[in-house]
Scaffold this active site. Structure first.
Site, PDB file in Angstrom:
ATOM      1  N   LYS B 229       3.100   4.573 -14.562  1.00 20.99           N
ATOM      2  CA  LYS B 229       3.012   4.732 -13.250  1.00 20.99           C
ATOM      3  C   LYS B 229       1.464   4.434 -12.607  1.00 20.99           C
ATOM      4  CE  LYS B 229       4.495   7.045  -9.086  1.00 20.99           C
ATOM      5  NZ  LYS B 229       3.844   5.818  -8.324  1.00 20.99           N
ATOM      6  N   ARG B 234       1.608  -0.462  -4.219  1.00 19.56           N
ATOM      7  CA  ARG B 234       2.566  -1.316  -4.564  1.00 19.56           C
ATOM      8  C   ARG B 234       2.556  -2.775  -4.028  1.00 19.56           C
ATOM      9  NH1 ARG B 234       8.078   0.220  -5.522  1.00 19.56           N
ATOM     10  NH2 ARG B 234       9.434  -1.738  -6.131  1.00 19.56           N
ATOM     11  N   ARG B 254       4.404  -2.548   0.466  1.00 19.41           N
ATOM     12  CA  ARG B 254       5.888  -2.122   0.099  1.00 19.41           C
ATOM     13  C   ARG B 254       6.729  -2.105   1.394  1.00 19.41           C
ATOM     14  NH1 ARG B 254       5.840   4.202  -1.603  1.00 19.41           N
ATOM     15  NH2 ARG B 254       7.176   4.791   0.302  1.00 19.41           N
ATOM     16  N   GLU B 279       1.406  -3.801  -9.241  1.00 18.69           N
ATOM     17  CA  GLU B 279       0.592  -2.809  -8.696  1.00 18.69           C
ATOM     18  C   GLU B 279      -0.608  -3.593  -8.451  1.00 18.69           C
ATOM     19  OE1 GLU B 279       2.168   0.039  -8.289  1.00 18.69           O
ATOM     20  OE2 GLU B 279       0.631   1.423  -7.487  1.00 18.69           O
ATOM     21  N   LYS B 413      10.367   8.310 -11.049  1.00 21.59           N
ATOM     22  CA  LYS B 413       9.012   8.549 -11.350  1.00 21.59           C
ATOM     23  C   LYS B 413       8.875   9.878 -11.991  1.00 21.59           C
ATOM     24  CE  LYS B 413       8.163   9.056  -6.217  1.00 21.59           C
ATOM     25  NZ  LYS B 413       7.755   8.735  -5.105  1.00 21.59           N
TER      26      LYS B 413
END
Ligand SMILES: [Zn+2]
Ligand SMILES: [Zn+2]
Lengths: 346, 551
Positions: B229, B234, B254, B279, B413
């Site tokens: 992550k 994003r 996002r 990312e 996550k």
């Protein structure tokens, strides 16, 4: 003969040496003339008080029957001789019973207006300009950024928010003498008929307004009301209560505040107000300069507020002007002090 | 414009997200086209208003006001647009415009007004508006309007007019232009869904749930693929050829905001056709930089060649939604991943080190213990020099379809354990909205050596992390231990033997010249109240400085 021979600023308040009395003294004196019932102008403990019937009644409600050694009522338009000075009362349009006190002596007239506003108000007699030589004006909103919109547009804002958020209580912060009752009267004028809930600190004064022929409709105590009753209702409370412990009982409250200070966004933000309502008991900038001009005075004395700006304006308009630098006003719960960012629960 | 301004003003005072959406929906419902369309454009940032400089506004007021009164007023109000809006004098009756200008007239008027005519035009509009209208116009035209309403909220409000999910509006949005009459007609059921012929539209994104320790019991490692992550932004990169034959590349946040203009260096480098999820990071000297470095680029208003060189933007790809016109969102993740790997290999070109796009690697693991070990030490589990930019791991079911929103189950996550520090409460401030009657914003400090012995230096501010019960406890502490007040802020007792110790969790630390302590915390929150701990035993600044050096 100078105006200062008739009236002069002293640490205790404006003193009239000819009649030996003070106007709105900030400390106890033998003889006081009081313009209106706000606690910074009307204090307890004087020997003798001359004021309107309503102001005397309001002082009795706040301080108890024995707030002064003796009292004397003066009606609007009535004159009273004190020593060689003639005092005449005229409506100031500020709160119920508020009076401008005109002092005449040897052809000289000074008007001490106390706090005043020229805008209409369903809860008190309207301000009348009084011809004079010296006009003493407050300057609470003495900057040209203060121009209060018609009160009805502010009430409409509140009613519109009630329509968009019918499940939320709308808590309106309003000074307990005058503003609170005016907000209620304005809501009634706008056709709002639902019960209005009030904080306990407003009960006695609100009841007094009703005895003076000012109908405020269905007014109920907020204490003891159920959440269901308070959803979508207007709750009026003193400014100190609206963001404090007291307000936590209400369903998803919208916090409103009715004050001329709400005209400036930073002021409203500082207090965490979500719905600022620009409703003032003091004249705005346009009102101040129109009222001063209407008296035809040749000299202007400026007391509490933005003295500098109003004195500057007078100078650019051929008017002799001086700031009085009086202390002790606007220190309690009146609108003439900017609201503190927060205050304690009351 | 007056109505729009009153609405904006109300919106700016409203702290609650849901209440903001309701205010917006209410406004859209009650306002005719094209007014509401231009309002929507203003809220979503689709209109660029910044036509005037503050100098022009100052000149206009100086022609109309006494300079002393203006100076006293400006000093009191503290904001130029607001001061001018409030004190703008009403013109004489015979010169007053016969109606207040509408927002649409102003938008269209600005587009056709030559620069030299702007002062007169602006003055005429100000003459016609009320004080709130003037405030909003001056704020918009000087580019200083902040209403705190994101584009996403505004679209949610539009969707509410027709009881549609907000993503439906998001889907058609890229093809639309102000004043959006076709959009409103559709959500109100008066017309067909607007056809989008945008070659590079946004697709609503899929989000992951935070994994809690108790969730592991129901999960089988064999069903999942893991990847790092990344601590960046994003983005969705969409590229394709339009009907005009031109190749377009667009970068969306996002929430669907078009952020392409901020990253021109990326748009040039991404030559493919499709939509991928990844990312946004800064990659320099062969390694991904920390979020703090990325932030330095994000904080700049304009894009300069210097900035492009110092903070080169990079996309680390982890999913492929569309390729060459084929929608892959209905395919399982494992299949999308294979397609993505092939695409990135093709785009990599001759020098992978210089590429602006690369692949987010898969983390091999056999069981949860092995993955936990990787998460605890990304550097030796494959992240190598990029480990600084790792904030945890992502788990994706290999059979998961790409579903917009945050479905529970397919994606998880699992963040790294945060750092914690024991700090002492120094100042408290009232919160907003529901919390406005509580002291809920806390400034805390740690010990540091001063000329006259140890003193507390503030190191951060936290607004959350505590439970409602803890909030009440802290609030009571603040009220009973106030030693000083500064506007809405209270200073509370904080000495070696008296005060409240807070265990503060945070994600990272960076050096900061803006903080007296020299350190800035990322994402601090209150983890626990340490009533048991005397303030003298709270942490020292040196401990935080050591953490920075380790990082
Ligand atoms: Zn008063
Ligand atoms: Zn006063």
């Amino acid at each position: 003969m100078r105006p200062e021979d008739l009236l002069r600023p002293t640490p205790r308040g404006l003193h009239c040496p000819v009649g030996d009395f003070y106007i709105d003294p900030v400390r106890a004196v033998p003889r006081a003339v009081i313009t209106h019932g706000h606690s910074d102008h009307a204090r307890a403990g004087h020997g003798h008080v001359l004021a309107t019937r309503e102001t005397l009644d309001l002082m009795a409600i706040r301080y108890g029957e024995n707030f002064a050694g003796s009292t004397q009522a003066i009606a609007y338009g009535e004159s009273v001789e004190v020593g060689r000075v003639r005092i005449t009362a005229h409506p100031a349009g500020h709160v119920l019973g508020s009076a401008q006190m005109a002092l005449s002596w040897r052809g000289l007239t000074i008007v001490a207006s106390g706090d005043y506003k020229d805008a209409a108000d369903p809860t008190c007699a309207r301000f009348e300009p009084v011809p004079c030589d010296v006009f003493i004006s407050e300057a609470t909103f003495g900057l040209p950024v203060f121009r209060h919109p018609p009160a009805a547009t502010e009430t409409a804002k509140l009613l519109n928010s009630l329509a968009v958020f019918p499940e939320r209580a709308h808590i309106v912060g309003a000074y307990s003498l005058g503003k609170a009752q005016r907000v209620m009267a304005l809501l009634r004028e706008a056709g709002h008929e639902a019960p209005i809930f009030i904080h306990g600190a407003l009960t006695a004064i609100t009841a007094y307004y009703e005895t003076q022929g000012i109908p405020l409709g269905d007014v109920r105590p907020a204490t003891g009301a159920s959440k269901a009753e308070l959803a979508g209702a207007v709750v009026v409370a003193p400014p100190s209560a609206i963001t404090d412990l007291w307000s936590r009982r209400f369903p998803e409250p919208v916090t409103a505040f009715a004050s001329g200070w709400m005209r400036v966004r930073a002021r409203a933000r500082q207090r965490g107000i979500e719905l600022p309502l620009v409703i003032s008991d003091h004249a705005d900038w346009d009102g101040l300069i129109a009222s001063i001009a209407a008296t035809g005075c040749s000299e202007l004395w400026v007391t509490h507020g933005a003295e500098e700006a109003l004195v500057h304006w007078a100078g650019t308009h051929g008017l002799k002007a001086r700031p009085l630098h009086m202390v002790g006003y606007g220190e309690e719960e009146g609108e003439d002090t900017p609201p503190a960012p927060e205050s304690e629960a009351s | 414009m007056n109505r729009f301004a009153a609405f904006l003003d109300r919106l700016a005072y409203e702290p609650g997200r849901n209440a903001k959406v309701r205010l917006m929906a209410d406004y859209f419902r009650a306002t005719p086209d094209p007014e509401r369309g231009y309002a929507l454009a203003a809220l979503t940032g689709a209109l660029s208003f910044a036509n005037a400089k503050p100098g022009l506004v100052r000149t206009l007021i100086m022609e109309r006001a006494d300079p002393v009164l203006f100076a006293l007023s400006y000093d009191y109000v503290g904001d130029l647009s607001e001061t001018v809006a409030l004190m703008w004098p009403a013109p004489p009756a015979h010169m007053r415009p016969n109606h207040a200008p509408l927002l649409s007239e102003i938008v269209e008027g600005l587009a056709e007004t030559p620069k030299r005519d702007l002062p007169a035009r602006l003055a005429a509009w100000l003459d016609g508006l009320d004080d709130t209208g003037r405030w909003a116009l001056l704020k918009l035209i000087t580019g200083s309007m902040r209403v705190g309403a994101s584009a996403r909220l505004a679209k949610t409000a539009v969707a509410r007019l027709g009881d549609l999910p907000p993503d439906e509006v998001e889907l058609v949005w890229p093809g639309l232009t102000p004043p959006y009459a076709d959009l409103f007609a559709w959500v109100e059921g008066r017309a067909e869904r607007p056809e989008t012929n945008d070659p590079v539209p946004f697709r609503p994104v899929m989000l992951a749930h935070a994994l809690e320790p108790e969730d592991f019991a129901g999960l089988d490692p064999a069903d999942f693929s893991a990847e790092w992550k990344w601590d960046g932004i994003r983005v969705q990169v969409v590229a394709g050829r339009g009907e005009d034959g031109v190749h377009h590349v667009r970068l969306y946040s996002r929430t669907g905001e078009d952020i392409s203009a901020t990253f021109p260096d990326l748009a040039e480098a991404l030559d493919f056709s499709g939509a991928l999820d990844g990312e946004l990071l800064v990659r320099k000297d062969g390694r991904v930089q920390s979020f703090n470095v990325l932030q330095q680029r994000l904080n700049r208003k304009s894009v300069t060649p210097r900035m492009l060189k110092d903070f080169p933007a990079h996309v680390r790809a982890y999913d492929l939604l569309v390729e060459d016109g084929e929608d892959l969102r209905e395919r399982p993740f494992a299949e999308r991943r294979v397609r993505l790997e092939a695409l990135v290999a093709r785009l990599g070109g001759v020098d992978p080190a210089a590429a602006r796009l690369d692949l987010s690697p898969v983390i091999p693991f056999a069981d949860w213990e092995e993955l936990a070990a990787a998460r605890a030490d990304p550097a030796s589990a494959g992240a190598g020099p990029d480990a600084d930019a790792v904030e945890g791991v992502m788990l994706k079911r290999v059979d998961s379809l790409y579903v917009p929103g945050r479905p529970k189950g397919p994606w998880w996550k699992w963040k790294r354990d945060p750092h914690t520090v024991d700090a002492v409460l120094m100042y408290a401030q009232r919160g907003h909205g529901k919390r406005s009657s509580y002291y809920s914003d806390y400034t805390f400090g740690v010990w540091s050596a001063g000329p006259e012995g140890d003193v507390l230096v503030p190191v951060g501010k936290a607004y959350f992390g505590f439970t409602d019960a803890e909030l009440k406890e802290i609030d009571r502490f603040v009220r009973n231990h106030t030693v000083n007040r500064f506007g809405p802020v209270r200073e509370v007792t904080h000495g070696p033997d008296e005060g409240l110790v807070l265990e503060v969790a945070f994600e990272g630390l960076a050096r900061s010249t803006r903080h007296r302590s020299g350190v800035a915390m990322r994402f601090p929150r209150i983890a626990r109240l340490r009533w048991d701990k005397p303030p003298r035993e709270a942490d020292r600044l040196e401990a935080l400085e050591a953490l920075i050096r380790e990082g």
